[in-house]
Design a protein around this motif. Structure first.
Motif, short mmCIF file in Angstrom:
data_model
loop_
_atom_site.label_atom_id
_atom_site.label_comp_id
_atom_site.label_asym_id
_atom_site.label_seq_id
_atom_site.Cartn_x
_atom_site.Cartn_y
_atom_site.Cartn_z
N GLU A 136 43.37 47.45 46.25
CA GLU A 136 44.48 47.69 47.19
C GLU A 136 45.90 47.39 46.38
O GLU A 136 45.60 46.86 45.31
CB GLU A 136 44.51 46.62 48.46
CG GLU A 136 43.40 46.58 49.37
CD GLU A 136 43.28 45.50 50.27
OE1 GLU A 136 44.24 44.71 50.10
OE2 GLU A 136 42.38 45.32 51.29
N ASP A 137 46.81 47.96 46.77
CA ASP A 137 48.00 47.80 46.02
C ASP A 137 48.50 46.30 46.13
O ASP A 137 48.28 45.83 46.97
CB ASP A 137 49.18 48.45 46.61
CG ASP A 137 48.79 50.27 46.43
OD1 ASP A 137 48.03 50.47 45.41
OD2 ASP A 137 49.43 51.05 47.04
N ASP B 167 49.51 40.38 38.72
CA ASP B 167 48.42 40.29 37.90
C ASP B 167 47.58 39.42 38.58
O ASP B 167 47.38 38.21 38.67
CB ASP B 167 48.45 39.75 36.51
CG ASP B 167 47.29 40.10 35.59
OD1 ASP B 167 46.48 40.67 36.04
OD2 ASP B 167 47.38 39.49 34.47
N GLY B 168 46.41 39.93 39.27
CA GLY B 168 45.50 39.36 40.13
C GLY B 168 45.95 39.28 41.53
O GLY B 168 46.88 38.82 41.68
N GLY B 169 45.25 39.74 42.49
CA GLY B 169 45.65 39.82 43.94
C GLY B 169 45.93 38.38 44.41
O GLY B 169 45.56 37.33 44.14
N LEU B 170 46.91 38.69 45.35
CA LEU B 170 47.42 37.33 46.00
C LEU B 170 46.35 36.98 47.10
O LEU B 170 46.14 35.77 47.27
CB LEU B 170 48.81 37.56 46.83
CG LEU B 170 49.84 37.78 45.93
CD1 LEU B 170 51.26 38.08 46.59
CD2 LEU B 170 49.89 36.70 44.68
N PRO C 28 41.59 41.84 41.35
CA PRO C 28 42.70 42.13 42.27
C PRO C 28 42.25 42.17 43.97
O PRO C 28 41.21 41.99 44.47
CB PRO C 28 42.76 43.70 42.03
CG PRO C 28 41.45 44.29 41.39
CD PRO C 28 40.88 42.78 40.91
N ASP C 29 43.17 42.48 44.61
CA ASP C 29 42.88 42.73 46.36
C ASP C 29 42.22 43.87 46.48
O ASP C 29 42.16 45.05 45.80
CB ASP C 29 44.41 42.50 46.91
CG ASP C 29 45.24 41.80 46.84
OD1 ASP C 29 44.57 40.53 46.57
OD2 ASP C 29 46.51 41.70 46.66
N GLY C 30 41.15 43.56 47.62
CA GLY C 30 40.32 44.46 47.57
C GLY C 30 38.79 44.49 47.27
O GLY C 30 37.82 45.47 47.73
#
Length: 387
Positions: A317-318, A107-110, A4-6
């Protein structure tokens, strides 16, 4: 293992984005060779199969399976894609899946898309294909060996991706966690997940080998039956009742060519339709995404569990697409969980199939048009008259 992001800081995320972009550029060029060839060639069969492989990976990734207390795993798909459609096309398959998962399903950060493509796409494909081809070179030419080699390749590819994530975390992790703890936890749980990956990959490759071995890109040279010429008793002039051999034509006499209109019919007789396998594969894919996904494990996957247990997710992060109507693999405003998840899965399969098939057919058409353009550019006008 969707990052994910972050989890990874901006500089390393940007770096993996560059690596992923370069890998995609190289894969597009390589896929032109894997998807190339004339009518009836291997590329003509691989292009539609590649779209289906991408959709199948998307569907089976929804089927989380339990691997330990409170932990689940799911297919990564790099080994399966590389073996069935080739390493370059395989990277594109996994990348299409990851892109749509990030954009449509949150699903999976951009910002972590490059990290996910590098880890789940490039690393798994390269490791799995190298192991698979290495095993085929030293083992006997048998169909069972192809299935067994796919099992080992998939098994190795998953912990390899876990090692790659640990390396990226060492370079740009956003929390202060011991690398030894991250490495041990990630590799340990992903060895277990790799067993599930290996079972799914071997079962799928084995099923394709059983009905259409010519469609397994990574083993075409091993599964092709060598041409065996057996002498006929009638060819021996001394045999009783043997017909006399026809007189051979002089060496400088060219053989008579068969009528041109018989070539297409002969080629059509040698070709086998991909449609039955494609329809059967699509039916299985829709069943997985639209029905079996309801029974998938709800436990966090390997990366999520390790992150929660070790504090890696403190800076998470969201998701930018958290308000997507398909976020978390459910359709917004549909209360029934079975219907919502099943419909989201079917939509995802359709989107992956359309986008993936579009990309692969475009690559193939571009490859088919290249010789024409090159040939056209070499045509010159009549020679100029000397004065």
């Amino acid at each position: 293992m969707h990052v994910p992001d972050g989890f990874i800081d901006a500089p390393v995320s940007a770096g993996t984005g560059v690596v992923a972009a370069a890998a995609l550029a190289v894969s597009l060029r390589g896929a032109r060779r894997e998807l190339g060839g004339g009518p009836g060639g291997a590329g003509e069969r691989t292009a539609p199969l590649a779209g289906l492989v991408a959709a199948f990976i998307f569907a089976v990734q929804m089927l989380n399976f339990p691997v330990a207390a409170g932990t689940s795993g799911h297919l990564l798909g790099g080994a399966l894609a590389a073996i069935l459609v080739g390493p370059y096309t395989g990277v594109l398959c996994v990348s299409v899946v990851l892109l749509l998962q990030g954009v449509l399903f949150a699903d999976g950060g951009l910002t972590a898309l490059g990290t996910n493509i590098t880890d789940m796409g490039v690393v798994t494909v390269l490791v799995a294909y190298a192991v698979f081809r290495g095993l085929l070179r030293v083992l006997p030419r048998r169909r069972s060996v192809v299935t067994g080699a796919s099992f080992v390749a998939a098994l190795v590819s998953v912990p390899a991706a876990a090692v790659a994530f640990t390396a990226l975390y060492a370079l740009g992790g956003t929390t202060d966690v011991s690398l030894g703890k991250v490495f041990g936890a990630m590799v340990g749980v992903h060895v277990l997940i790799g067993i599930g990956e290996a079972v799914i990959t071997a079962a799928t490759v084995g099923a394709v080998v059983a009905v259409r071995p010519d469609l397994v890109h990574g083993a075409r040279d091993r599964l092709a039956a060598p041409l065996e010429l057996r002498p006929s008793p009638l060819s021996d002039p001394a045999a009783p009742g043997a017909e006399p051999r026809p007189t051979a034509a002089p060496a400088d006499t060219a053989p008579t060519a068969a009528p041109a209109d018989t070539a297409p019919a002969a080629a059509a007789g040698r070709r086998r339709s991909l449609r039955p396998l494609w329809i059967a594969g699509l039916a299985v894919t829709l069943a997985c995404a639209g029905g079996l996904s309801f029974y998938a494990s709800s436990d966090p996957d390997g990366l999520e569990k390790v992150a929660a247990d070790n504090g890696i997710d403190k800076q998470a992060e969201d998701h930018a697409a958290e308000d997507s109507p398909l976020a978390d693999y459910g359709v917004e405003d549909i209360a029934d969980a079975r219907l919502s998840g099943g419909l989201a899965g079917v939509i995802g399969v359709g989107a992956t199939l359309v986008v993936g098939s579009g990309v692969f057919l475009a690559v193939r058409r571009r490859n088919s048009a290249a010789p024409v353009d090159a040939g056209a550019s070499t045509v010159s006008g009549p020679p100029a008259t000397e004065r």
